[in-house]
Design a protein around this motif. Structure first.
Motif, PDB file in Angstrom:
ATOM      1  N   GLU A 116      -2.467   2.269 -11.147  1.00 45.04           N
ATOM      2  CA  GLU A 116      -2.450   1.952  -9.726  1.00 45.04           C
ATOM      3  C   GLU A 116      -3.538   0.976  -9.315  1.00 45.04           C
ATOM      4  O   GLU A 116      -3.312   0.085  -8.486  1.00 45.04           O
ATOM      5  CB  GLU A 116      -2.590   3.235  -8.904  1.00 45.04           C
ATOM      6  CG  GLU A 116      -2.568   3.012  -7.405  1.00 45.04           C
ATOM      7  CD  GLU A 116      -2.634   4.311  -6.615  1.00 45.04           C
ATOM      8  OE1 GLU A 116      -2.615   4.242  -5.366  1.00 45.04           O
ATOM      9  OE2 GLU A 116      -2.693   5.403  -7.245  1.00 45.04           O
ATOM     10  N   TYR A 117      -4.746   1.117  -9.885  1.00 42.81           N
ATOM     11  CA  TYR A 117      -5.891   0.372  -9.383  1.00 42.81           C
ATOM     12  C   TYR A 117      -6.396  -0.740 -10.297  1.00 42.81           C
ATOM     13  O   TYR A 117      -7.161  -1.595  -9.853  1.00 42.81           O
ATOM     14  CB  TYR A 117      -7.053   1.325  -9.104  1.00 42.81           C
ATOM     15  CG  TYR A 117      -6.770   2.309  -7.998  1.00 42.81           C
ATOM     16  CD1 TYR A 117      -6.713   1.891  -6.675  1.00 42.81           C
ATOM     17  CD2 TYR A 117      -6.550   3.650  -8.279  1.00 42.81           C
ATOM     18  CE1 TYR A 117      -6.446   2.786  -5.647  1.00 42.81           C
ATOM     19  CE2 TYR A 117      -6.281   4.562  -7.263  1.00 42.81           C
ATOM     20  CZ  TYR A 117      -6.230   4.125  -5.951  1.00 42.81           C
ATOM     21  OH  TYR A 117      -5.960   5.020  -4.941  1.00 42.81           O
ATOM     22  N   VAL A 118      -6.020  -0.732 -11.577  1.00 42.01           N
ATOM     23  CA  VAL A 118      -6.589  -1.702 -12.511  1.00 42.01           C
ATOM     24  C   VAL A 118      -5.525  -2.605 -13.123  1.00 42.01           C
ATOM     25  O   VAL A 118      -5.740  -3.815 -13.255  1.00 42.01           O
ATOM     26  CB  VAL A 118      -7.378  -0.984 -13.632  1.00 42.01           C
ATOM     27  CG1 VAL A 118      -7.893  -1.999 -14.652  1.00 42.01           C
ATOM     28  CG2 VAL A 118      -8.536  -0.197 -13.038  1.00 42.01           C
TER      29      VAL A 118
ATOM     30  N   THR B  30      -3.207  -4.294 -12.336  1.00 41.02           N
ATOM     31  CA  THR B  30      -2.594  -5.257 -11.430  1.00 41.02           C
ATOM     32  C   THR B  30      -3.538  -6.451 -11.339  1.00 41.02           C
ATOM     33  O   THR B  30      -4.749  -6.312 -11.530  1.00 41.02           O
ATOM     34  CB  THR B  30      -2.396  -4.665 -10.020  1.00 41.02           C
ATOM     35  OG1 THR B  30      -3.652  -4.176  -9.534  1.00 41.02           O
ATOM     36  CG2 THR B  30      -1.389  -3.538 -10.037  1.00 41.02           C
TER      37      THR B  30
ATOM     38  N   LEU C  83      -6.165  -9.120 -10.169  1.00 38.91           N
ATOM     39  CA  LEU C  83      -7.317  -8.913  -9.285  1.00 38.91           C
ATOM     40  C   LEU C  83      -7.035  -9.329  -7.836  1.00 38.91           C
ATOM     41  O   LEU C  83      -7.436  -8.608  -6.908  1.00 38.91           O
ATOM     42  CB  LEU C  83      -8.542  -9.655  -9.821  1.00 38.91           C
ATOM     43  CG  LEU C  83      -9.841  -9.450  -9.042  1.00 38.91           C
ATOM     44  CD1 LEU C  83     -10.198  -7.976  -8.948  1.00 38.91           C
ATOM     45  CD2 LEU C  83     -10.986 -10.239  -9.697  1.00 38.91           C
TER      46      LEU C  83
ATOM     47  N   LYS D  76      -4.362  -9.033  -6.152  1.00 41.80           N
ATOM     48  CA  LYS D  76      -3.601  -7.953  -5.532  1.00 41.80           C
ATOM     49  C   LYS D  76      -4.484  -6.736  -5.280  1.00 41.80           C
ATOM     50  O   LYS D  76      -4.323  -6.038  -4.277  1.00 41.80           O
ATOM     51  CB  LYS D  76      -2.406  -7.575  -6.411  1.00 41.80           C
ATOM     52  CG  LYS D  76      -1.300  -8.620  -6.429  1.00 41.80           C
ATOM     53  CD  LYS D  76      -0.069  -8.112  -7.175  1.00 41.80           C
ATOM     54  CE  LYS D  76       1.064  -9.134  -7.122  1.00 41.80           C
ATOM     55  NZ  LYS D  76       2.274  -8.649  -7.830  1.00 41.80           N
ATOM     56  N   GLN D  77      -5.413  -6.476  -6.212  1.00 39.35           N
ATOM     57  CA  GLN D  77      -6.359  -5.371  -6.006  1.00 39.35           C
ATOM     58  C   GLN D  77      -7.190  -5.621  -4.750  1.00 39.35           C
ATOM     59  O   GLN D  77      -7.415  -4.715  -3.939  1.00 39.35           O
ATOM     60  CB  GLN D  77      -7.289  -5.238  -7.212  1.00 39.35           C
ATOM     61  CG  GLN D  77      -6.635  -4.791  -8.499  1.00 39.35           C
ATOM     62  CD  GLN D  77      -7.652  -4.650  -9.624  1.00 39.35           C
ATOM     63  OE1 GLN D  77      -8.774  -4.192  -9.415  1.00 39.35           O
ATOM     64  NE2 GLN D  77      -7.272  -5.048 -10.826  1.00 39.35           N
TER      65      GLN D  77
ATOM     66  N   ARG E  44      -7.119  -3.361  -1.375  1.00 37.65           N
ATOM     67  CA  ARG E  44      -8.354  -2.714  -0.922  1.00 37.65           C
ATOM     68  C   ARG E  44      -8.640  -3.070   0.530  1.00 37.65           C
ATOM     69  O   ARG E  44      -9.037  -2.208   1.332  1.00 37.65           O
ATOM     70  CB  ARG E  44      -9.506  -3.139  -1.832  1.00 37.65           C
ATOM     71  CG  ARG E  44     -10.822  -2.451  -1.536  1.00 37.65           C
ATOM     72  CD  ARG E  44     -11.749  -2.557  -2.730  1.00 37.65           C
ATOM     73  NE  ARG E  44     -11.935  -3.915  -3.167  1.00 37.65           N
ATOM     74  CZ  ARG E  44     -12.004  -4.302  -4.459  1.00 37.65           C
ATOM     75  NH1 ARG E  44     -11.886  -3.422  -5.419  1.00 37.65           N
ATOM     76  NH2 ARG E  44     -12.187  -5.571  -4.772  1.00 37.65           N
TER      77      ARG E  44
ATOM     78  N   SER F 222     -13.889  -7.017   0.642  1.00 38.43           N
ATOM     79  CA  SER F 222     -13.089  -6.640  -0.517  1.00 38.43           C
ATOM     80  C   SER F 222     -13.295  -7.618  -1.668  1.00 38.43           C
ATOM     81  O   SER F 222     -13.403  -7.214  -2.832  1.00 38.43           O
ATOM     82  CB  SER F 222     -11.612  -6.583  -0.134  1.00 38.43           C
ATOM     83  OG  SER F 222     -10.834  -6.083  -1.210  1.00 38.43           O
TER      84      SER F 222
ATOM     85  N   ASP G 170     -14.118  -6.602  -9.294  1.00 37.81           N
ATOM     86  CA  ASP G 170     -13.393  -5.701 -10.182  1.00 37.81           C
ATOM     87  C   ASP G 170     -14.084  -4.343 -10.276  1.00 37.81           C
ATOM     88  O   ASP G 170     -14.257  -3.798 -11.370  1.00 37.81           O
ATOM     89  CB  ASP G 170     -13.275  -6.337 -11.574  1.00 37.81           C
ATOM     90  CG  ASP G 170     -12.349  -5.560 -12.493  1.00 37.81           C
ATOM     91  OD1 ASP G 170     -11.448  -4.875 -11.971  1.00 37.81           O
ATOM     92  OD2 ASP G 170     -12.539  -5.626 -13.720  1.00 37.81           O
TER      93      ASP G 170
ATOM     94  N   ASN H 224     -12.989  -1.526  -9.465  1.00 39.94           N
ATOM     95  CA  ASN H 224     -12.078  -0.432  -9.821  1.00 39.94           C
ATOM     96  C   ASN H 224     -12.244   0.001 -11.261  1.00 39.94           C
ATOM     97  O   ASN H 224     -12.155   1.186 -11.589  1.00 39.94           O
ATOM     98  CB  ASN H 224     -10.622  -0.855  -9.572  1.00 39.94           C
ATOM     99  CG  ASN H 224     -10.296  -0.986  -8.100  1.00 39.94           C
ATOM    100  OD1 ASN H 224     -11.110  -0.631  -7.245  1.00 39.94           O
ATOM    101  ND2 ASN H 224      -9.128  -1.502  -7.796  1.00 39.94           N
TER     102      ASN H 224
END
Length: 286
Positions: A145-147, A149, A151, A153-154, A158, A185, A190, A192
């Protein structure tokens, strides 16, 4: 941060901050002892005796918490409201409020550690195996879910989450504020990866401690895991955490500087409601 098994036991710690998003704080607080086992149930199949022990301990901790800790939370909320009303949201002031909140969390962590040790010590080998698998699944899910994807999009996700958290407190953000949330954000980059790595390390340490749950060393080790988690942080995660806090304070300072009088009044009204809901809890009056 730990996952739901210990977090369920520690849910009492941060309720003043997490329950603030609920429309009925009094209802959520009164039923917290019923809500926690559902979180535990996501990770363990507790037997009847364990459920009864958890329920008994939670009721006792909630009574202690309401009588001895809630008055301090009301004072803390008063300080926050005064800070907003006087337009005194500065980095220094936020550091002080954060330190006060950490002290409150620490007091409750110390209070509940013996109960957590008693509950965890009573788990069977099969339940520890369940815990180990649940932790593995948890990391895989969060990694996806968090990694896993891109950066950009992260960063966008966020920023979207932060806007969603801020809106109930400030109302709709203006264009400058939305841009500031995006730069916040981006500044986290990175993070996450470091967060999930730290989460996984904490879980592994708990599993190792569970293998010694019948030894005298278990409760001191659990106390470290619950009360002094930062002592187990890697240098990389410590740097990431400090940057996260720095960026969060900077974001809040800027958002308040960019806020309109209507937004500040919106925030003051919301804080007043939170305080009123807490002050009217029957357990506090009793």
């Amino acid at each position: 941060m730990p996952v739901r098994l210990p977090r369920a036991l520690l849910l009492i710690l941060a309720f003043a901050f997490t329950l603030a998003a609920c429309s009925r704080i009094d209802l959520a607080y009164r039923n917290l002892d019923r809500l926690v086992p559902w979180s535990l149930g996501d990770y363990l199949d507790m037997n009847r005796q364990q459920k009864a022990l958890l329920d008994e301990r939670l009721k006792g901790h909630l009574a202690w918490h309401c009588k001895t800790q809630l008055p301090g939370y009301l004072e803390w909320l008063d300080k926050v409201r005064l800070m907003v009303a006087n337009q005194g949201v500065t980095d220094q002031a936020l550091q002080q409020r954060t330190a006060e909140a950490r002290q409150a969390i620490g007091r409750v962590a110390e209070e509940i550690t013996p109960s957590a040790a008693e509950l965890l010590r009573g788990m069977s080998d099969a339940q520890v195996g369940e815990m180990r698998k649940a932790f593995s699944d948890d990391i895989a899910e969060r990694q996806k879910e968090y990694v896993d994807t891109p950066l950009p999009k992260q960063i966008q996700a966020r920023a979207t989450r932060m806007e969603k958290r801020l809106t109930p407190w400030l109302g709709e953000l203006n264009a400058r504020q939305r841009l500031r949330v995006m730069t916040w954000s981006q500044a986290l980059g990175d993070q996450n990866s470091e967060w999930i790595a730290n989460r996984q390390a904490w879980q592994q340490q708990l599993v190792l401690a569970m293998e010694q749950r019948h030894s005298p060393a278990f409760e001191p080790r659990l106390a470290q895991l619950l009360q002094r988690k930062e002592s187990l942080w890697s240098p990389a995660y410590r740097m990431a955490f400090e940057n996260t806090e720095l960026q969060a304070r900077s974001l809040l300072v800027d958002l308040m500087q960019q806020s309109s009088p209507a937004q500040r009044q919106f925030l003051l009204d919301r804080l007043a409601k939170v305080r009123r809901d807490f002050s009217e809890l029957k357990c506090l009056k009793g």
